[in-house]
Design an enzyme around this catalytic site. Sequence first.
Site, short mmCIF file in Angstrom:
data_model
loop_
_atom_site.label_atom_id
_atom_site.label_comp_id
_atom_site.label_asym_id
_atom_site.label_seq_id
_atom_site.Cartn_x
_atom_site.Cartn_y
_atom_site.Cartn_z
CB CYS A 33 -100.31 2.27 17.27
SG CYS A 33 -101.79 2.05 16.27
N GLY A 65 -99.65 8.29 16.65
CA GLY A 65 -101.07 8.05 16.42
C GLY A 65 -101.89 9.11 17.10
CG ASN A 108 -96.36 0.31 16.78
OD1 ASN A 108 -95.20 0.65 16.93
ND2 ASN A 108 -97.03 0.62 15.68
N GLY A 109 -98.32 -1.97 14.98
CA GLY A 109 -97.96 -2.81 13.83
C GLY A 109 -99.20 -3.25 13.10
CE1 TYR A 120 -93.13 12.34 8.47
CE2 TYR A 120 -94.15 10.20 8.83
CZ TYR A 120 -94.25 11.57 8.76
OH TYR A 120 -95.44 12.18 8.96
#
Length: 498
Positions: free
Chosen positions: A23, A50, A125-126, A267
Amino acid sequence: MARGDGKLTHDLNPAEQGPQDACGVFGVWAPGEEVAKLTYFGLYALQHRGQEAAGIAVSDGTSILVYKDLGLVSQVFDEATLATLRGQIAVGHNRYSTTGSSTWENSQPAFRTTKTGTGVALAHNGNLVNTAELAEQLRGERSRGAQPVATTDSDLLTELLAAHPDVSLEEAAMRALPTFRGAFSLVFMDEHTLYAARDPQGVRPLALGRLERGWVVTSETAALDIVGASFVREIEPGELLAIDEDGLRSQRFANPDPKNCVFEYVYLARPDSILAGRSVHSSRVEIGRRLAREHPVEADLVMPTPESGTPAAIGYAEESGIPYGMGLVKNAYVGRTFIQPSQTIRQLGIRLKLNPLRDVIRGKRLVVVDDSIVRGNTQRQVVRMLREAGAVEVHVRISSPPVKWPCFYGIDFASRAELIASGLDVEGIRASIGADSLGYLSQEGMIAATEQPKSRLCLACFDGSYPIPLPQMIGKHVLEGIERGVSEPAREPIAENR
Ligand code: SF4
């Protein structure tokens, strides 16, 4: 790959998906500025992290308004909507679901009211690894009057933060954050203060920036550039940062034990972002140079699988002296669509996304550089497509070691059984994708390209050594079933847009 039950957007072919980002989070404290618009552009810059849902919460100092929906940032917000989101603090989120389904309820920012009537809006995020344990903790809090229902780890975090009616949100966070295990880069707020917190391992990135009249917190530094903020520093692992009219306050809720996700370099992150002082683009070019040294081959053209393989392909070409060129053109906007594809269209597979440049490819020995191989479906189709377009040899080079283990810290690769490298050796994978040769970058080469010490990196998807211990029962839908149906959802002051 389990992708939830998305109601609006559809993968054209889930089997073609590479690693999916977790995210993106973004927060602004800037009285007098258009905080919702700044957040909109911040989220736009973080869209790659996301694409399932987007949301913004704003506070005008007396109440919090949340607006969120499934879809891309540009699909969820328009000028009229943003004009209604007035305030001095904002928190925004781009969602890719790693816990819970892809539904409106699970989109973020998550929101809860405390018993005293103040609000908490949170973007995460995570991925947590102790959600079951925290859900138990919440049951205890519930008996003291906390609000029910959480279907994601992020929702649960919000509830736990709101579950301390007699203390400030800052104090509640200092009590709750040490109980969270896993990856969490958080941006959250009440009516007066913006907070940022990062797990003790700092698995996911989180950076602080300065506006002329305010502050910004973002998943990636590239978003700072886009909103005209200057980079100040990263939020430290184990740090809670509070920003309000009194300025910045920093506290430690845990000792730092940095284990940054190495895949952000390979990436996930934008090439124009900086991670731990290292340019992501430079890391990727260096990865390509090392790949050329580790796996040289006689060839006529080095080309990337667009777009994530591009910097490494440039590095490979530089080091090998083989000309660099574009052999595939990406149909950039077809990856996520609002149109449900028919089976016939699905069977087109990678052709919907990539189109070969036959004049460039015909008669050539190609080196094709890609960032990773998850199931091998994409690479198999790319190799076939290039051969059909006239390539005489196709040599695949991968800018990371084989992905053999799933990620539990926010990246949706696949289950272990689905990962091609967990069942096949390199020769087996080469044969499976139909390449003339296949070379993966070594773990040492990848680490060296990041310029970070190995001890400060998470490498679990490559070597199976998970830096944050995992409970036995863990998975994407761990909260569903535990929490659903416990009681009615809490009423939220949310501008619904379903
Ligand atoms: S397991 Fe892999 S993708 Fe997940 S945090 Fe660790 S390095 Fe990153």
